[in-house]
Scaffold this motif. Structure first.
Motif, PDB file in Angstrom:
ATOM      1  N   GLU A  94      -7.878  -5.789   3.931  1.00  0.00           N
ATOM      2  CA  GLU A  94      -8.464  -4.514   3.578  1.00  0.00           C
ATOM      3  C   GLU A  94      -9.614  -4.132   4.107  1.00  0.00           C
ATOM      4  OE1 GLU A  94      -8.988  -2.102  -0.604  1.00  0.00           O
ATOM      5  OE2 GLU A  94      -8.581  -3.938  -0.611  1.00  0.00           O
ATOM      6  N   ARG A 118       0.642  -1.096   0.050  1.00  0.00           N
ATOM      7  CA  ARG A 118       0.203  -0.106   0.160  1.00  0.00           C
ATOM      8  C   ARG A 118       0.716   1.280   0.115  1.00  0.00           C
ATOM      9  NH1 ARG A 118      -0.280  -1.767   5.444  1.00  0.00           N
ATOM     10  NH2 ARG A 118       0.277  -0.120   6.741  1.00  0.00           N
ATOM     11  N   SER A 174      -6.417 -10.119   2.805  1.00  0.00           N
ATOM     12  CA  SER A 174      -5.528  -8.835   2.578  1.00  0.00           C
ATOM     13  C   SER A 174      -5.843  -8.042   3.542  1.00  0.00           C
ATOM     14  CB  SER A 174      -6.258  -8.116   1.308  1.00  0.00           C
ATOM     15  OG  SER A 174      -7.548  -7.665   1.312  1.00  0.00           O
ATOM     16  N   TYR A 186      -6.765   0.890   4.374  1.00  0.00           N
ATOM     17  CA  TYR A 186      -7.937   1.606   3.840  1.00  0.00           C
ATOM     18  C   TYR A 186      -7.424   2.777   2.855  1.00  0.00           C
ATOM     19  CZ  TYR A 186      -7.760   5.411   7.035  1.00  0.00           C
ATOM     20  OH  TYR A 186      -7.449   6.691   7.595  1.00  0.00           O
ATOM     21  N   TYR A 189     -14.074  -6.418   6.786  1.00  0.00           N
ATOM     22  CA  TYR A 189     -12.800  -6.424   6.091  1.00  0.00           C
ATOM     23  C   TYR A 189     -12.703  -7.685   5.293  1.00  0.00           C
ATOM     24  CZ  TYR A 189     -10.727  -8.831  10.134  1.00  0.00           C
ATOM     25  OH  TYR A 189     -10.303  -9.730  11.071  1.00  0.00           O
ATOM     26  N   GLY A 242      -5.519   0.840  -4.604  1.00  0.00           N
ATOM     27  CA  GLY A 242      -5.805  -0.024  -3.660  1.00  0.00           C
ATOM     28  C   GLY A 242      -4.715  -1.069  -3.397  1.00  0.00           C
ATOM     29  N   LEU A 243      -4.904  -2.022  -2.556  1.00  0.00           N
ATOM     30  CA  LEU A 243      -3.852  -2.955  -2.265  1.00  0.00           C
ATOM     31  C   LEU A 243      -3.175  -3.500  -3.479  1.00  0.00           C
ATOM     32  CD1 LEU A 243      -5.105  -4.300   1.394  1.00  0.00           C
ATOM     33  CD2 LEU A 243      -3.284  -2.548   1.118  1.00  0.00           C
TER      34      LEU A 243
END
Length: 283
Positions: A267, A54, A265, A207, A261, A136-137
């Motif tokens: 996330e 990230r 991941s 996030y 979440y 994003g990730l």
């Protein structure tokens, strides 16, 4: 035949040759050991990690290590409880390879570019990595220099759809993430949720701008934590943004929340502020 007196010249020459050969062999062994030692040092100074990356400012990222198991051309990832995140920088020398067929794509669009091990093959630049991190990730295998913290190679890979998880707990602000400590809760009729005790170790929930944040107050900037925008269980219903979440965590330090979440991941997809249960019946 053994000869007494002066040693014949032929034998002397043979001994000299043998000694010279031994010296050269010793020098060769020393050189080989030196080369091997240098190679070992070089290998020891780099580290390769599978996980999720990230952004952490311009030209930098945080890599969350995962245990990776390849199944065909997909990787199944599991959190490693003892693993520490690593902050890695990158520049123009980075070897970045995507799983998409072009560097500027947000998704694979039905076509992937991977090798036999499922690793991305489309050659891209450090600027392309910055673009991807902004989405994003990024699931990737990252190789970096442990002495300088500079990434030398980043290769994306594909992983199966992630399963969502819902939990209650305490949230505080981390680096581009929520530090979430899970709690056991007890639902008290007409009073909401009572947070009883910790249910595990803190986890990092990254996030980005897509996270949905729901608050309990009159506005997204209201830090009074009053249930003016909450359901019957005290769970926030006022929709806010990722920036509102960051500001709220900075102001309040810790917030009681309900989170959704992704399991692998981690996330953060949705986070709802929870109004604390009040009264003796809350326990």
């Amino acid at each position: 035949m053994i000869t007494r007196g002066r040693v014949p010249l032929s034998i002397t020459a043979l001994v000299a040759v043998a000694l010279t050969g031994c010296a050269q062999a010793a020098q060769g062994a020393t050189a080989e050991r030196t080369t091997s030692s240098a190679g070992a040092v070089q290998a020891a100074s780099t580290r390769t990690v599978y996980g999720f990356a990230r952004p952490d400012g311009a030209g930098a990222m945080i890599v969350s290590p995962r245990k990776a198991t390849r199944a065909g051309k997909l990787y199944r990832l599991q959190p490693i409880p003892s693993a520490k995140e690593a902050r890695v920088t990158y520049g123009s020398s980075l070897d970045y390879r995507r799983v998409t067929t072009a560097c500027d794509l947000k998704e694979t669009e039905g076509a992937v570019a991977v090798d036999a091990k499922g690793l991305g093959t489309t050659r891209c630049t450090d600027k392309d990595l910055s673009f991807t991190l902004g989405l994003g990730l990024v699931p990737a295998v990252v190789t970096y220099d442990t002495a300088t913290g500079v990434a030398t190679q980043v290769r994306e890979f594909l992983y199966p759809p992630d399963d969502p998880t819902t939990a209650f707990g305490m949230a505080s602000l981390g680096r581009g993430a929520v530090t979430f400590t899970p709690y056991k809760v007890k639902r008290v009729p007409t009073m909401g949720y009572s947070f009883t005790k910790k249910a595990g170790a803190p986890v990092t929930l990254p996030y980005n701008g897509t996270v949905v944040f729901y608050r309990t107050g009159r506005s997204c900037a209201d830090n009074s934590q009053q249930p003016t925008s909450a359901d019957r269980n005290g769970v926030g219903t006022r929709r806010c943004t990722a920036a509102d979440l960051t500001r709220a965590l900075r102001a309040l330090k810790t917030i009681q929340v309900k989170v959704d979440y992704l399991k692998s991941s981690r996330e953060l997809m949705e986070i709802r502020e929870v109004f604390p249960c009040q009264g003796d019946t809350c326990g």
